[in-house]
Design an enzyme around this catalytic site. Structure first.
Site, mmCIF file in Angstrom:
data_model
loop_
_atom_site.group_PDB
_atom_site.id
_atom_site.type_symbol
_atom_site.label_atom_id
_atom_site.label_comp_id
_atom_site.label_asym_id
_atom_site.label_seq_id
_atom_site.Cartn_x
_atom_site.Cartn_y
_atom_site.Cartn_z
ATOM 1 N N LEU A 46 0.975 -0.811 -0.094
ATOM 2 C CA LEU A 46 -0.142 0.417 0.480
ATOM 3 C C LEU A 46 1.244 1.525 -0.230
ATOM 4 C CD1 LEU A 46 -3.287 -0.675 2.376
ATOM 5 C CD2 LEU A 46 -3.446 -0.038 0.412
ATOM 6 N N ASP A 47 0.337 2.535 -1.062
ATOM 7 C CA ASP A 47 1.189 3.478 -0.917
ATOM 8 C C ASP A 47 1.120 3.833 0.549
ATOM 9 O OD1 ASP A 47 1.577 3.666 -3.503
ATOM 10 O OD2 ASP A 47 -0.527 4.308 -3.950
ATOM 11 N N PRO A 48 1.812 4.605 0.696
ATOM 12 C CA PRO A 48 2.620 5.746 2.189
ATOM 13 C C PRO A 48 0.835 6.230 2.681
ATOM 14 C CG PRO A 48 4.595 5.484 1.506
ATOM 15 C CD PRO A 48 3.768 4.923 0.301
ATOM 16 N N ALA A 50 -1.786 5.767 1.816
ATOM 17 C CA ALA A 50 -2.994 4.792 1.571
ATOM 18 C C ALA A 50 -3.357 4.283 3.723
ATOM 19 C CB ALA A 50 -3.244 3.554 0.810
ATOM 20 N N ARG A 181 -4.263 4.829 -8.044
ATOM 21 C CA ARG A 181 -3.437 6.316 -8.705
ATOM 22 C C ARG A 181 -3.354 6.201 -10.721
ATOM 23 N NH1 ARG A 181 2.223 7.147 -7.314
ATOM 24 N NH2 ARG A 181 2.247 4.641 -6.735
#
Length: 303
Positions: A46-48, A50, A181
């Site tokens: 997961l992106d930071p 998120a 994204r």
């Protein structure tokens, strides 16, 4: 002789409800420390910024990570319309703007073009490798490069809310390798107004649900190195929920433990199908069923 890993031989899954501002790697390291485990990994970055499900596998459960990584996942996210950023999220620099704002009907119509088997170009600020280099490193260095489109299965993409003209909240269910994204970016382009992700939450991943199963970082810190934290660990076989189960015979279990084909009792499992074998209620191996034997490709060492 290899050096023995430090920490406990403890196996299972912990479903972390990841907070914003923390990397997936940092979450794994925190969980590994809290359990004093000798081995840990996660099923899907997961992106930071998120939040939501980050399934962390400990010990022998790491052998089931690919099955969770390959499973369907659901996301809820907000798209900021009217702006494109270089990172395709709110952390990036605004690189294009538009005063155009689509109607709800226009958004719903555009979403239909993102369903089924689609081709998606990952964001340039991503961990995709380009000639051995991470794309985000090349992007930070302002280097010119292209990323090839990749196949993605999108099972569902619907509008959940329209708080105002500048924002739309979407829910998506998709397969492995999807970039939310990129969906926001491409939707904005399809609508002629630009777009980027403002916030993102992974609601569920395979069998794991953020609201029902998720454990907060605060709770992990509070219970670190205690039996109470161990009690939150979920069994290895939850990572095998999409595979049929067969049961090893006594003799088959001995052979399977040594990595050899072993006799199993199977019902409603076809020849050549991937499945997992249990013995005395514990997962023993994953492999391919050939006749009455399971030919293992993963063996669990739980004794």
């Amino acid at each position: 002789m290899g050096r023995k890993r430090k920490g406990r031989d403890i196996s299972g899954w912990l479903v972390v409800d990841k907070p914003a501002g923390m990397t997936s790697t940092a979450v794994v390291n925190k969980v590994k420390w809290a359990f004093n485990a000798n081995k840990a990994g996660h099923a899907g970055t997961l992106d930071p910024d998120a939040t939501g499900v980050l399934a962390v596998a400990l010990g022998e459960a790491t052998k089931t990570v690919p099955f969770i990584t390959d499973a369907l996942k659901a996301y809820r996210f907000s798209v900021r319309l009217g702006q494109a950023t270089n990172t395709d999220d709110s952390e990036g620099e605004v690189i294009a703007q538009s005063d155009a704002r689509p109607t709800d009907e226009q958004i719903k119509e555009a979403l239909s073009g993102f369903l089924g088997d689609i081709m998606q170009v990952p964001p340039k600020f991503s961990a995709v490798k380009i000639d051995g280099q991470r794309a985000y490193k090349l992007a930070r260095a302002d280097e010119e490069f292209e990323i090839e489109a990749r196949p993605l299965w999108v099972e569902e993409l619907v509008m959940d809310d329209r708080p105002d003209a500048d924002h739309v909240v979407l829910e998506m269910t998709c397969g492995k390798g999807g970039y939310v994204r990129a969906v926001a970016r491409d939707l904005g382009e399809a609508l002629g107004c630009y777009g980027h992700v403002e916030w993102l939450r992974r609601v569920w991943s395979g069998p794991f649900d953020a609201d029902e199963d998720g454990v907060s970082i605060e709770r992990i810190n509070e219970l670190a190195r205690t039996p109470e934290l161990d009690a939150l660990l979920r069994p290895i076989e939850e990572g095998l929920i999409d595979l049929p189960e067969v049961k090893a015979t006594d003799a088959g279990a001995v052979r399977l433990r040594n990595g050899n084909p072993g006799m199993v009792i199977a019902h409603d499992v076809e020849f050549g199908e991937e499945c997992w074998a249990s013995y005395n209620g514990k997962p023993l191996a994953v492999g391919i069923l050939q006749g009455a034997e399971l030919h293992p490709n993963r063996v669990f060492n739980l004794d």
